[in-house]
Structures are given as C-alpha cells and as structure tokens.
Design a protein around this motif. Structure first.
Motif, PDB file in Angstrom:
ATOM      1  N   TYR A 187       5.589  -4.883  -4.329  1.00 39.30           N
ATOM      2  CA  TYR A 187       5.243  -4.326  -5.018  1.00 39.30           C
ATOM      3  C   TYR A 187       3.722  -4.346  -5.202  1.00 39.30           C
ATOM      4  CZ  TYR A 187       4.513  -1.705  -9.935  1.00 39.30           C
ATOM      5  OH  TYR A 187       3.967  -0.757 -10.939  1.00 39.30           O
ATOM      6  N   HIS A 188       2.670  -3.336  -4.958  1.00 41.99           N
ATOM      7  CA  HIS A 188       1.387  -3.321  -4.572  1.00 41.99           C
ATOM      8  C   HIS A 188       0.867  -2.276  -6.217  1.00 41.99           C
ATOM      9  CE1 HIS A 188      -3.598  -1.456  -4.226  1.00 41.99           C
ATOM     10  NE2 HIS A 188      -3.021  -2.696  -3.648  1.00 41.99           N
ATOM     11  N   LEU A 189       0.294  -2.631  -6.940  1.00 41.02           N
ATOM     12  CA  LEU A 189      -0.078  -2.085  -8.300  1.00 41.02           C
ATOM     13  C   LEU A 189      -1.673  -2.498  -9.100  1.00 41.02           C
ATOM     14  CD1 LEU A 189       1.425  -4.117 -11.629  1.00 41.02           C
ATOM     15  CD2 LEU A 189       1.101  -5.115  -9.143  1.00 41.02           C
ATOM     16  N   SER A 190      -2.116  -0.789  -9.312  1.00 39.31           N
ATOM     17  CA  SER A 190      -3.474  -0.947 -10.592  1.00 39.31           C
ATOM     18  C   SER A 190      -3.570  -0.323 -11.310  1.00 39.31           C
ATOM     19  CB  SER A 190      -4.402  -0.652  -9.282  1.00 39.31           C
ATOM     20  OG  SER A 190      -4.824   0.779  -8.655  1.00 39.31           O
ATOM     21  N   ILE A 191      -4.104  -1.155 -12.151  1.00 40.74           N
ATOM     22  CA  ILE A 191      -4.687  -0.274 -13.877  1.00 40.74           C
ATOM     23  C   ILE A 191      -5.531  -0.426 -13.867  1.00 40.74           C
ATOM     24  CG2 ILE A 191      -3.133  -2.340 -14.787  1.00 40.74           C
ATOM     25  CD1 ILE A 191      -2.948   0.701 -16.663  1.00 40.74           C
ATOM     26  N   SER A 192      -6.314   0.833 -14.160  1.00 40.40           N
ATOM     27  CA  SER A 192      -8.089   0.612 -15.097  1.00 40.40           C
ATOM     28  C   SER A 192      -7.736   1.567 -16.270  1.00 40.40           C
ATOM     29  CB  SER A 192      -8.926   0.971 -14.351  1.00 40.40           C
ATOM     30  OG  SER A 192      -9.768   1.161 -14.755  1.00 40.40           O
ATOM     31  N   TRP A 193      -7.892   0.393 -17.898  1.00 41.80           N
ATOM     32  CA  TRP A 193      -8.159   1.139 -18.927  1.00 41.80           C
ATOM     33  C   TRP A 193      -9.890   1.975 -19.382  1.00 41.80           C
ATOM     34  CZ3 TRP A 193      -4.848  -0.969 -23.501  1.00 41.80           C
ATOM     35  CH2 TRP A 193      -5.040  -2.393 -23.619  1.00 41.80           C
ATOM     36  N   ALA A 194     -10.691   1.962 -18.599  1.00 37.72           N
ATOM     37  CA  ALA A 194     -11.961   1.418 -18.705  1.00 37.72           C
ATOM     38  C   ALA A 194     -12.408   2.813 -17.912  1.00 37.72           C
ATOM     39  CB  ALA A 194     -12.762   0.811 -17.896  1.00 37.72           C
ATOM     40  N   MET A 195     -11.687   3.807 -17.321  1.00 42.66           N
ATOM     41  CA  MET A 195     -12.611   5.293 -17.253  1.00 42.66           C
ATOM     42  C   MET A 195     -13.566   5.889 -18.611  1.00 42.66           C
ATOM     43  SD  MET A 195     -10.819   6.229 -14.691  1.00 42.66           S
ATOM     44  CE  MET A 195     -11.201   4.046 -14.104  1.00 42.66           C
ATOM     45  N   PRO A 196     -14.218   6.419 -18.172  1.00 45.59           N
ATOM     46  CA  PRO A 196     -15.425   7.338 -18.883  1.00 45.59           C
ATOM     47  C   PRO A 196     -14.503   8.027 -20.074  1.00 45.59           C
ATOM     48  CG  PRO A 196     -16.362   7.183 -16.360  1.00 45.59           C
ATOM     49  CD  PRO A 196     -14.873   6.391 -16.848  1.00 45.59           C
ATOM     50  N   VAL A 197     -15.107   7.829 -21.510  1.00 50.28           N
ATOM     51  CA  VAL A 197     -14.387   8.868 -22.322  1.00 50.28           C
ATOM     52  C   VAL A 197     -14.649  10.239 -21.441  1.00 50.28           C
ATOM     53  CG1 VAL A 197     -15.035  10.012 -24.678  1.00 50.28           C
ATOM     54  CG2 VAL A 197     -15.224   8.095 -24.501  1.00 50.28           C
ATOM     55  N   PRO A 200     -10.194  13.513 -17.858  1.00 52.88           N
ATOM     56  CA  PRO A 200      -9.347  14.318 -18.631  1.00 52.88           C
ATOM     57  C   PRO A 200      -8.803  13.767 -19.022  1.00 52.88           C
ATOM     58  CG  PRO A 200     -10.939  15.287 -16.388  1.00 52.88           C
ATOM     59  CD  PRO A 200     -10.974  13.615 -16.614  1.00 52.88           C
ATOM     60  N   ALA A 201      -7.601  13.023 -18.642  1.00 53.76           N
ATOM     61  CA  ALA A 201      -6.701  12.317 -19.519  1.00 53.76           C
ATOM     62  C   ALA A 201      -6.595  11.859 -20.342  1.00 53.76           C
ATOM     63  CB  ALA A 201      -6.313  11.520 -17.847  1.00 53.76           C
ATOM     64  N   ALA A 202      -6.017  12.370 -21.935  1.00 51.85           N
ATOM     65  CA  ALA A 202      -5.826  11.775 -23.067  1.00 51.85           C
ATOM     66  C   ALA A 202      -5.776  10.498 -23.020  1.00 51.85           C
ATOM     67  CB  ALA A 202      -5.340  12.947 -23.204  1.00 51.85           C
ATOM     68  N   VAL A 203      -4.757  10.096 -22.011  1.00 50.41           N
ATOM     69  CA  VAL A 203      -4.274   9.089 -21.822  1.00 50.41           C
ATOM     70  C   VAL A 203      -3.766   7.978 -20.688  1.00 50.41           C
ATOM     71  CG1 VAL A 203      -2.383   6.843 -22.926  1.00 50.41           C
ATOM     72  CG2 VAL A 203      -2.652   9.141 -23.933  1.00 50.41           C
ATOM     73  N   GLY A 237      -5.193  11.987 -27.560  1.00 49.95           N
ATOM     74  CA  GLY A 237      -4.988  11.290 -27.355  1.00 49.95           C
ATOM     75  C   GLY A 237      -5.519   9.930 -29.027  1.00 49.95           C
ATOM     76  N   TYR A 238      -5.652   8.957 -28.253  1.00 51.80           N
ATOM     77  CA  TYR A 238      -5.359   7.457 -29.364  1.00 51.80           C
ATOM     78  C   TYR A 238      -6.101   8.031 -30.021  1.00 51.80           C
ATOM     79  CZ  TYR A 238      -1.738   5.474 -27.181  1.00 51.80           C
ATOM     80  OH  TYR A 238      -0.562   4.476 -26.822  1.00 51.80           O
ATOM     81  N   ARG A 239      -8.055   7.907 -29.425  1.00 52.84           N
ATOM     82  CA  ARG A 239      -8.705   8.083 -30.689  1.00 52.84           C
ATOM     83  C   ARG A 239      -9.884   9.021 -30.728  1.00 52.84           C
ATOM     84  NH1 ARG A 239     -10.393   3.498 -33.550  1.00 52.84           N
ATOM     85  NH2 ARG A 239     -12.779   3.914 -33.326  1.00 52.84           N
ATOM     86  N   PRO A 240      -9.697  10.021 -31.449  1.00 53.80           N
ATOM     87  CA  PRO A 240     -10.022  12.181 -31.096  1.00 53.80           C
ATOM     88  C   PRO A 240     -11.752  11.586 -30.493  1.00 53.80           C
ATOM     89  CG  PRO A 240      -8.059  11.892 -32.023  1.00 53.80           C
ATOM     90  CD  PRO A 240      -8.606  10.526 -31.999  1.00 53.80           C
ATOM     91  N   ASP A 241     -12.207  11.953 -29.486  1.00 47.72           N
ATOM     92  CA  ASP A 241     -13.843  12.245 -29.891  1.00 47.72           C
ATOM     93  C   ASP A 241     -14.483  12.914 -29.416  1.00 47.72           C
ATOM     94  OD1 ASP A 241     -16.304  11.922 -28.093  1.00 47.72           O
ATOM     95  OD2 ASP A 241     -15.640   9.550 -28.253  1.00 47.72           O
ATOM     96  N   GLN A 242     -15.552  13.279 -30.486  1.00 48.30           N
ATOM     97  CA  GLN A 242     -15.626  14.987 -30.269  1.00 48.30           C
ATOM     98  C   GLN A 242     -16.362  15.340 -28.916  1.00 48.30           C
ATOM     99  OE1 GLN A 242     -16.547  17.168 -33.333  1.00 48.30           O
ATOM    100  NE2 GLN A 242     -14.729  15.080 -33.425  1.00 48.30           N
ATOM    101  N   SER A 243     -16.771  14.530 -28.042  1.00 47.72           N
ATOM    102  CA  SER A 243     -17.315  15.155 -26.759  1.00 47.72           C
ATOM    103  C   SER A 243     -16.507  15.209 -25.415  1.00 47.72           C
ATOM    104  CB  SER A 243     -18.270  13.956 -25.905  1.00 47.72           C
ATOM    105  OG  SER A 243     -17.554  12.634 -26.047  1.00 47.72           O
ATOM    106  N   ARG A 244     -15.505  14.707 -26.461  1.00 51.40           N
ATOM    107  CA  ARG A 244     -14.188  15.858 -24.976  1.00 51.40           C
ATOM    108  C   ARG A 244     -13.851  17.445 -25.106  1.00 51.40           C
ATOM    109  NH1 ARG A 244      -9.246  14.001 -23.862  1.00 51.40           N
ATOM    110  NH2 ARG A 244      -9.121  13.659 -22.252  1.00 51.40           N
ATOM    111  N   LEU A 245     -14.244  17.551 -23.580  1.00 50.56           N
ATOM    112  CA  LEU A 245     -13.688  19.433 -23.927  1.00 50.56           C
ATOM    113  C   LEU A 245     -13.001  19.341 -22.637  1.00 50.56           C
ATOM    114  CD1 LEU A 245     -17.955  20.453 -24.799  1.00 50.56           C
ATOM    115  CD2 LEU A 245     -15.729  20.336 -26.706  1.00 50.56           C
ATOM    116  N   VAL A 246     -12.805  18.850 -22.155  1.00 49.34           N
ATOM    117  CA  VAL A 246     -11.670  19.244 -20.903  1.00 49.34           C
ATOM    118  C   VAL A 246     -10.638  18.214 -21.257  1.00 49.34           C
ATOM    119  CG1 VAL A 246     -11.474  19.044 -18.259  1.00 49.34           C
ATOM    120  CG2 VAL A 246     -13.479  19.867 -19.225  1.00 49.34           C
ATOM    121  N   ASP A 247      -9.356  18.526 -20.625  1.00 48.59           N
ATOM    122  CA  ASP A 247      -8.127  18.035 -20.943  1.00 48.59           C
ATOM    123  C   ASP A 247      -6.710  18.288 -19.917  1.00 48.59           C
ATOM    124  OD1 ASP A 247      -7.141  15.863 -22.405  1.00 48.59           O
ATOM    125  OD2 ASP A 247      -5.245  17.029 -22.454  1.00 48.59           O
TER     126      ASP A 247
END
Length: 317
Positions: A187-197, A200-203, A237-247
């Motif tokens: 099982y080969h896996l990777s996770i990054s939760w450092a994508m820019p604000v 477009p994925a909310a989570v 999302g978890y921490r709504p951000d005013q700069s996010r206009l695409v989802d």
C-alpha cells in the motif's frame, strides 16, 4: 445552542452531562486531542458511543480507551465518514466479492487545503501529537485498510516534509509512505495538507488505485466534476477564507447544507448509528479495534519518517 434547540439541560462539564439518567447514548465530537476523557466517562456508564476519529492522538491513550471499552462492554463505533459514501461502499463490495482477485497493490494520494491544517495546529499546544497522517491521512488509510481487511501489515516506511507549516506551526506538511503486508502486498500512500488556500478543494481531494490478480479499480475522488466560481466567498470548509472564490463542491467530507438540512455522508452515518442503537441494525462504521489499528499505522508512518528507517508492525505504545 441551548436556546436554538430548546435544550432541557446545559453544562460545560461533560461528566455532569453523562451522569444524568436521561443520557442513553453519546456522540464524542470534541477536538481530536480531547477524546479520551469523555470516552472513558461514557464507557464507565456503558453508553453506546459514536466516536469521531481518532480514538486518541497518542497510541498509549488509544490503547487505554480500547481496553476500557472492551472491559465495560460498551457498544462503541468510530466515525470514518467516507465509509458512508456510495463510491467507497461500491468499491468495498467489488473487492469483498473477489472481482479483482487477490489485491496486490493499492495507491492513494490525498491533497488537502492548508486551512484544515492551520485550524488543527492552532487548536493545540502540542503540535507533535497531530500530523497530516494522524488527523486527515487516516481517512484514506481507513478506506484502504477496510478494503484489505484480511491482510496483515508487517512494516511501515515513510518520509515527511515541513517547509510550509513547520516554521510557523511546528507542523508537518506532507508524508509519503509504504506499508508492506505479510503476503507481499503493498500500500503506497501520500497525504499533503499544505495545498495553498486557493486550492479549490474545501477539504479533501483523493485518488485511489487498487490492482489485483484479476482486475483493477481506479477511483477519482478529487471532486473536480462540480466547480463553483463566485464573486463573493462562500465560507466553505474548516476556516473560511475571504480569498477563496473557487470551490470543488462535494469536497467538504461531512456533506452539504441543502434546504436547511445537512445532507450526505455524516447525516447518513449518524442515522445508521441511531438505527443500530434503537433497532440493532448493521452499519459499516469502523469498530474501535479498526480505529486503534488505523492510529497505530499512522503513528508508525510518522515514526518511520522521524527515524528515517522502516518500522516493524504492529507498533507498541
């Protein structure tokens, strides 16, 4: 909240709440690092529980919770909401029924908006106890281990990086790893939760591939099929951000508010649990044993990344 729902009783002390005779079942939905004490208090009363993952953020504490639940005989399940989405249920059935033959290789890649990580790191004074693997990578890992439940993991190997979240939050950006099973499956896996604000994925944005001796199954769960672009922020999302206009709509795992109701996996999960408590009906929810195993695997991957060497499984607290 008390006024909104017309509560008969309100308290800031969970022990006072769980001690009341009219409390007959409980959902543990505190912050991840605050699960242990409420679980132990509910187990002492043998209350049926639906526990948000993980059981704990430390392996020894998770083991203590598991043993307490086993000792009291409390009926406890753990909330891995992805198990209630149709695509993963369909994938589980194909693997369970042998459509792919013997599964030999699984890959998963999870990309997450960094707002989730920032929210988690700002809510704790012990960032070393949480990581992308423990808090979020566990969702993908649970789905894969659920599909490979007959196999025994024997080794974990991983590497991590911390260039984005490390300097400010003492956190980890991403981890990539490999779990080896006793029969040689991988099982080969990777996770990054450092994508820019602006990602477009909310989570959650996930891709999974399952290869077997007789077939292959690929699952695109990136949510790029419904794209919302607006002039004013939508506060997803978890921490709504005013700069996010695409989802990417659908990328918020609990589901969506529509016509005044939460609709989707978390609502289905809750109803399935209530049906189990009230009617004894089956549910695909994770057992506490599965949840403890998931935490053990994520901790083993984090430990391997820290030591820069393979870790033998199972990992002891």
């Amino acid at each position: 909240m008390a006024q909104k729902i017309g509560a008969d009783f309100i308290t800031g002390d969970f022990r006072a709440l769980l001690a009341r005779p009219e409390a007959t079942a409980v959902i543990i939905a505190t912050d991840e690092h605050l699960h242990v004490d409420p679980i132990l208090a509910a187990a002492e009363r043998r209350l049926p529980m639906l526990i948000e993952k993980p059981l704990a953020t430390e392996l020894a504490a998770s083991e203590r919770v598991l043993r307490a639940i086993e000792a009291t005989g409390a009926d406890a399940l753990v909330g891995y909401t992805q198990r209630f989405r149709r695509r993963w249920l369909a994938a589980k059935e194909k693997i369970r029924s042998g459509a792919l033959g013997d599964v030999t290789l699984v890959t998963s890649r999870a990309f997450m908006n960094r707002l989730v990580a920032i929210d988690n790191y700002q809510r704790t004074d012990q960032p070393e106890l949480i990581s992308p693997m423990v808090i979020s990578g566990t969702h993908a890992l649970d789905i894969v281990m659920w599909m490979m439940e007959q196999k025994t993991p024997i080794e974990a190997y991983a590497r991590s990086i911390d260039k984005v979240l490390g300097p400010q939050y003492r956190g980890i950006d991403a981890t990539a790893g490999l779990i080896t099973f006793s029969d040689g499956s991988l099982y080969h896996l990777s996770i990054s939760w450092a994508m820019p604000v602006a990602w477009p994925a909310a989570v959650y944005s996930l891709e999974v591939g399952v290869a077997g001796t007789d077939g292959v199954l690929t699952i695109d769960d990136t949510h790029r099929d419904i794209v919302l672009a607006v002039s004013r922020p939508q506060q997803e999302g978890y921490r709504p951000d005013q700069s996010r206009l695409v989802d990417f709509m659908g990328s918020y795992p609990p589901g969506d508010i529509a016509l005044g109701e939460l609709r989707g996996p978390m609502a289905d999960e809750t109803v399935a649990w209530l049906n189990r408590v009230a009617l004894g009906l089956p549910t695909p929810s994770a057992t506490v044993e599965e949840a403890h195993k998931n935490l053990m695997l994520t901790k083993a991957l984090d430990l391997s990344a820290k030591l820069k060497q393979p870790v033998q499984l199972p990992l002891e607290a």
